[in-house]
Design a protein around this motif. Sequence first.
Motif, PDB file in Angstrom:
ATOM      1  N   ARG A  49       0.824  -1.210   0.000  1.00 47.90           N
ATOM      2  CA  ARG A  49       0.000   0.000   0.000  1.00 47.90           C
ATOM      3  C   ARG A  49       0.863   1.267   0.000  1.00 47.90           C
ATOM      4  O   ARG A  49       0.605   2.192  -0.749  1.00 47.90           O
ATOM      5  N   TYR A  50       1.867   1.275   0.842  1.00 48.30           N
ATOM      6  CA  TYR A  50       2.608   2.531   1.028  1.00 48.30           C
ATOM      7  C   TYR A  50       3.879   2.626   0.213  1.00 48.30           C
ATOM      8  O   TYR A  50       4.380   3.718  -0.026  1.00 48.30           O
ATOM      9  N   ARG A  51       4.447   1.520  -0.137  1.00 45.96           N
ATOM     10  CA  ARG A  51       5.660   1.567  -0.951  1.00 45.96           C
ATOM     11  C   ARG A  51       5.299   1.211  -2.382  1.00 45.96           C
ATOM     12  O   ARG A  51       5.012   2.073  -3.173  1.00 45.96           O
ATOM     13  N   ASN A  52       5.260  -0.060  -2.633  1.00 46.28           N
ATOM     14  CA  ASN A  52       5.067  -0.476  -4.008  1.00 46.28           C
ATOM     15  C   ASN A  52       4.912  -1.992  -4.015  1.00 46.28           C
ATOM     16  O   ASN A  52       5.749  -2.691  -3.448  1.00 46.28           O
ATOM     17  N   PRO A  53       3.861  -2.521  -4.655  1.00 47.70           N
ATOM     18  CA  PRO A  53       3.680  -3.977  -4.650  1.00 47.70           C
ATOM     19  C   PRO A  53       4.844  -4.699  -5.318  1.00 47.70           C
ATOM     20  O   PRO A  53       5.195  -5.809  -4.933  1.00 47.70           O
ATOM     21  N   TYR A  54       5.463  -4.051  -6.332  1.00 48.26           N
ATOM     22  CA  TYR A  54       6.578  -4.706  -7.026  1.00 48.26           C
ATOM     23  C   TYR A  54       7.785  -4.829  -6.102  1.00 48.26           C
ATOM     24  O   TYR A  54       8.482  -5.836  -6.100  1.00 48.26           O
ATOM     25  N   ILE A  55       7.989  -3.755  -5.322  1.00 48.86           N
ATOM     26  CA  ILE A  55       9.112  -3.797  -4.371  1.00 48.86           C
ATOM     27  C   ILE A  55       8.849  -4.877  -3.326  1.00 48.86           C
ATOM     28  O   ILE A  55       9.735  -5.652  -2.964  1.00 48.86           O
ATOM     29  N   ALA A  56       7.585  -4.929  -2.855  1.00 51.00           N
ATOM     30  CA  ALA A  56       7.234  -5.952  -1.858  1.00 51.00           C
ATOM     31  C   ALA A  56       7.523  -7.347  -2.408  1.00 51.00           C
ATOM     32  O   ALA A  56       8.144  -8.177  -1.740  1.00 51.00           O
ATOM     33  N   GLU A  57       7.080  -7.594  -3.632  1.00 52.34           N
ATOM     34  CA  GLU A  57       7.289  -8.914  -4.248  1.00 52.34           C
ATOM     35  C   GLU A  57       8.781  -9.207  -4.428  1.00 52.34           C
ATOM     36  O   GLU A  57       9.255 -10.309  -4.141  1.00 52.34           O
ATOM     37  N   THR A  58       9.486  -8.170  -4.906  1.00 55.17           N
ATOM     38  CA  THR A  58      10.921  -8.365  -5.173  1.00 55.17           C
ATOM     39  C   THR A  58      11.671  -8.716  -3.894  1.00 55.17           C
ATOM     40  O   THR A  58      12.441  -9.681  -3.856  1.00 55.17           O
ATOM     41  N   VAL A  59      11.415  -7.923  -2.855  1.00 60.40           N
ATOM     42  CA  VAL A  59      12.183  -8.146  -1.616  1.00 60.40           C
ATOM     43  C   VAL A  59      11.760  -9.447  -0.946  1.00 60.40           C
ATOM     44  O   VAL A  59      12.577 -10.132  -0.333  1.00 60.40           O
ATOM     45  N   LYS A  60      10.483  -9.778  -1.108  1.00 61.99           N
ATOM     46  CA  LYS A  60      10.001 -11.032  -0.511  1.00 61.99           C
ATOM     47  C   LYS A  60      10.748 -12.222  -1.141  1.00 61.99           C
ATOM     48  O   LYS A  60      11.167 -13.143  -0.446  1.00 61.99           O
ATOM     49  N   ASP A  61      10.899 -12.158  -2.457  1.00 64.14           N
ATOM     50  CA  ASP A  61      11.558 -13.264  -3.150  1.00 64.14           C
ATOM     51  C   ASP A  61      13.079 -13.158  -3.128  1.00 64.14           C
ATOM     52  O   ASP A  61      13.778 -14.156  -3.153  1.00 64.14           O
ATOM     53  N   PHE A  62      13.573 -11.917  -3.151  1.00 60.50           N
ATOM     54  CA  PHE A  62      15.033 -11.699  -3.175  1.00 60.50           C
ATOM     55  C   PHE A  62      15.412 -10.754  -2.041  1.00 60.50           C
ATOM     56  O   PHE A  62      15.582  -9.550  -2.261  1.00 60.50           O
ATOM     57  N   PRO A  63      15.553 -11.284  -0.829  1.00 61.82           N
ATOM     58  CA  PRO A  63      15.831 -10.409   0.333  1.00 61.82           C
ATOM     59  C   PRO A  63      17.093  -9.568   0.142  1.00 61.82           C
ATOM     60  O   PRO A  63      17.230  -8.508   0.729  1.00 61.82           O
ATOM     61  N   PHE A  64      17.976 -10.045  -0.728  1.00 64.77           N
ATOM     62  CA  PHE A  64      19.207  -9.319  -0.986  1.00 64.77           C
ATOM     63  C   PHE A  64      18.906  -7.892  -1.490  1.00 64.77           C
ATOM     64  O   PHE A  64      19.650  -6.945  -1.252  1.00 64.77           O
ATOM     65  N   MET A  65      17.769  -7.736  -2.185  1.00 59.26           N
ATOM     66  CA  MET A  65      17.413  -6.425  -2.726  1.00 59.26           C
ATOM     67  C   MET A  65      17.176  -5.388  -1.613  1.00 59.26           C
ATOM     68  O   MET A  65      17.314  -4.186  -1.848  1.00 59.26           O
ATOM     69  N   ALA A  66      16.817  -5.868  -0.429  1.00 61.34           N
ATOM     70  CA  ALA A  66      16.601  -4.927   0.688  1.00 61.34           C
ATOM     71  C   ALA A  66      17.890  -4.180   0.977  1.00 61.34           C
ATOM     72  O   ALA A  66      17.885  -2.984   1.259  1.00 61.34           O
ATOM     73  N   ASN A  67      18.995  -4.904   0.873  1.00 62.22           N
ATOM     74  CA  ASN A  67      20.295  -4.273   1.135  1.00 62.22           C
ATOM     75  C   ASN A  67      20.677  -3.275   0.060  1.00 62.22           C
ATOM     76  O   ASN A  67      21.403  -2.337   0.308  1.00 62.22           O
ATOM     77  N   VAL A  68      20.195  -3.521  -1.148  1.00 63.79           N
ATOM     78  CA  VAL A  68      20.491  -2.575  -2.226  1.00 63.79           C
ATOM     79  C   VAL A  68      19.658  -1.310  -2.039  1.00 63.79           C
ATOM     80  O   VAL A  68      20.160  -0.194  -2.120  1.00 63.79           O
TER      81      VAL A  68
END
Lengths: 314, 473
Positions: free
Chosen positions: A142-161
């Motif tokens: 809702r507040y960020r972005n569903p694509y970001i949510a999906e990406t980070v959920k599947d690729f936690p490494f992206m959180a660090n990026v």
Amino acid sequence: MKQFLKKSLLFGGFLLVSLYLMLFKLDPSWVEGRKQQYVEQIDRNVDYLVMGSSRAEHCIKPNVMDTTKLKVFNIGEDGHGLPSNYLLLKVLLEKYKVQINHVVLQVDEFSFNGSNGFSSKFRDDYFVTDLQDSAVYNAFCRYRNPYIAETVKDFPFMANVMYNDFYKFVRRYPLVFKNRIKFLERSYQKNIAFFGIDKGYSPFFPDPNVKIENYRDTIEADDLDYFERFVDLCNRNHIKLYLFRAPILECERSDSREFDEYIHAFTQKNNIPYLDLKCDYQIHSQYWTQTHPADSLANLITKDVEKFLLKYKQ
Amino acid sequence: MLFNSITFFLFLIPVFTLYWLIGSGRLRAQQALILVASYFFYGWWDWRFLLLLIGSTVMDYGFGLLLGKESKHRKLWLVLSIVNNLGVLLFFKYYNFFIESFQLMLKGIGWNIHPTLLHIALPVGISFYTFHGMSYVFDIYRDKQKPVRNFLGYAVFVCFFPLLVAGPIERASHLIPQIQAKKPFNTAQAFAGLRLMLWGFFKKVVIADTLAVAVAPAFRGHEHLNGSSLVLAAIYFSIQIYGDFSGYSDIALGTSKLFGFELYSNFRFPYFSRNIAEFWQRWHLSLTGWFRDYLYIPLGGSKNGKWITIRNTFIVFLVSGFWHGANYTFIFWGLIHALLFLPLLLHNKTKTFRNSVVAEGKALPSLKELFQMLSTFLLVTASWVFFRSATLSDALSFFKQIPDRFFTKPAGWEYLPYVIVLLMGEWYQRHDERNVLQIKNHWLRYFVYWILCVLIVLHFPYLNKTQFIYFQF
């Protein structure tokens, strides 16, 4: 075309692998690490957990309190509105199973008008690694972005990026304007020393002359919902909740009236202790911004909070 | 859709793939794909403004056909076309400015009126695509361009997505032949495009967006800062606006190269200019060229004596300032440049450095060249203060504050490495703006690419959008 694709893909692949190694393997999720620090600290020796936005962060200094009577830990942070506070507490309680008996939540009209909710720039989304929790996931979509949510959920490494310290360090560099006012320099150094222990940086942006503008006189449905969820979460976990309103300059603003009426009625009805310092300490020189006190004033405010908590402790 | 967003990459990769899968043999299909992609790209902001873009395209296409016929009404079609283009531009961009100025004027003589103001967002890129359309009809009227019969080709010319929102402002005679020609995939051109994009992203995401963080508070609260901090903030803004706009232009040029198109260069290392005239031969070239061809020369250019030349120069600079926005600060910015240009004009030195590069064949400039570059840069920087300030009085107050504690340590000095890195990179490449990041040593070249990519990845605004400054114009 083949040569172009071959070279581009090779370079792209190398870039991804090297980023992965640099940002993930060498530093396996600093977001998670920072949260782990909180968890360990709370588990070790904390009775009172302070939550809220930068006003909580800068107003309440646990080391100024009498630590033999009150064991307080402040996790207030720049831009943390009600959704973030609710999600953080939920994750701490349900995923990390921390034991906490008292929560002091800093609230004001800014926490209720959607301005800080989840949208503040450059802040930490500590729960970005907790997207398995449906409440966190929904809020993220809702507040960020569903694509970001999906990406980070599947690729936690992206959180660090996305939440790399380098980016935040650069973006938070307005701190350099601290030397605009002499006493800010000293306060800054002290605060860095203090906050640096737990957080690594302090998001000060000193300008008491910039007036608060563009805030709407309203209580947003989203914020109200998260506030009620926060209260409910405390009740379900037998946590004693305290509300605290930090002092701000030019406190008699018309757009805070709706919030004041609401929060007074709510706290009375639900028997929640509420410390309202809204119009205390109207000393212009003691503020960094219209809503953030300098170090010496924070000491006084902390003492007020200490008295308030001790009163209910007895 | 912003270039500096994940969405853009998700958009670009399939469009690029599809474009070359279709192949240059099926030109119409490629054109149709570009058109649909461009409308999608533009509509991503607000689909309602897409109607305005399509309307503007249809009108200019129609006027082009009418102007292409032998007719005694040609002048009328031209006037109608100008009225149509400028009308749209004036309405959306300048209506409030004119009404408020008029209101202020009447107030001065004791009349208080309360006119209705527009409360709508300025359609993105309107100043750019209307100028595209106008150049097309002007060229047909002056028999420099034949009207395009193929609507698809013309529509692609107006709204080719890399240049749609902030230029470069292309000419029909340059771009339309490329649109209508079959272009096989060119590997060298595609790599050059990627390199330009990389350098553009570096300038925008790493340099400009970072310096913006230091610039914004300084211009917002300059009255509290010491003089040295203000000078530094002004320098930062010079670099920020350059990094932002030239970064955008490089990404646009690079993206176009991926599709086989060569656009006009918009910047040629302007901060290495040795006087103001050279600066204008290197800054926002497509707009400067547009004003030269469609305003300065029709007004008589430099062929009718000194005074007419001076008059025309002032008109061009003032209009150029006003083109940037409905604010006196932009007009004043234009005026300053006209005044700085004037001594060179009077001494016939406007072309002294045309077609030459500073320190040609040398690694470093001479002291004289260094002094010339520094003084030009500082003059340009002073003019940017007006450009950046919200009002004229803010800008003047900014300058008044500079002597205050000038010799004390400036705030924000920590950002200087960003400026130094950019200037060093630009200095190394100053001979060819279209062929950036050409490093002879293979491994060093890839290492530089890698460093730039990592810096972009680390600075990328994943969660917060950062606009390009020129999108508002």
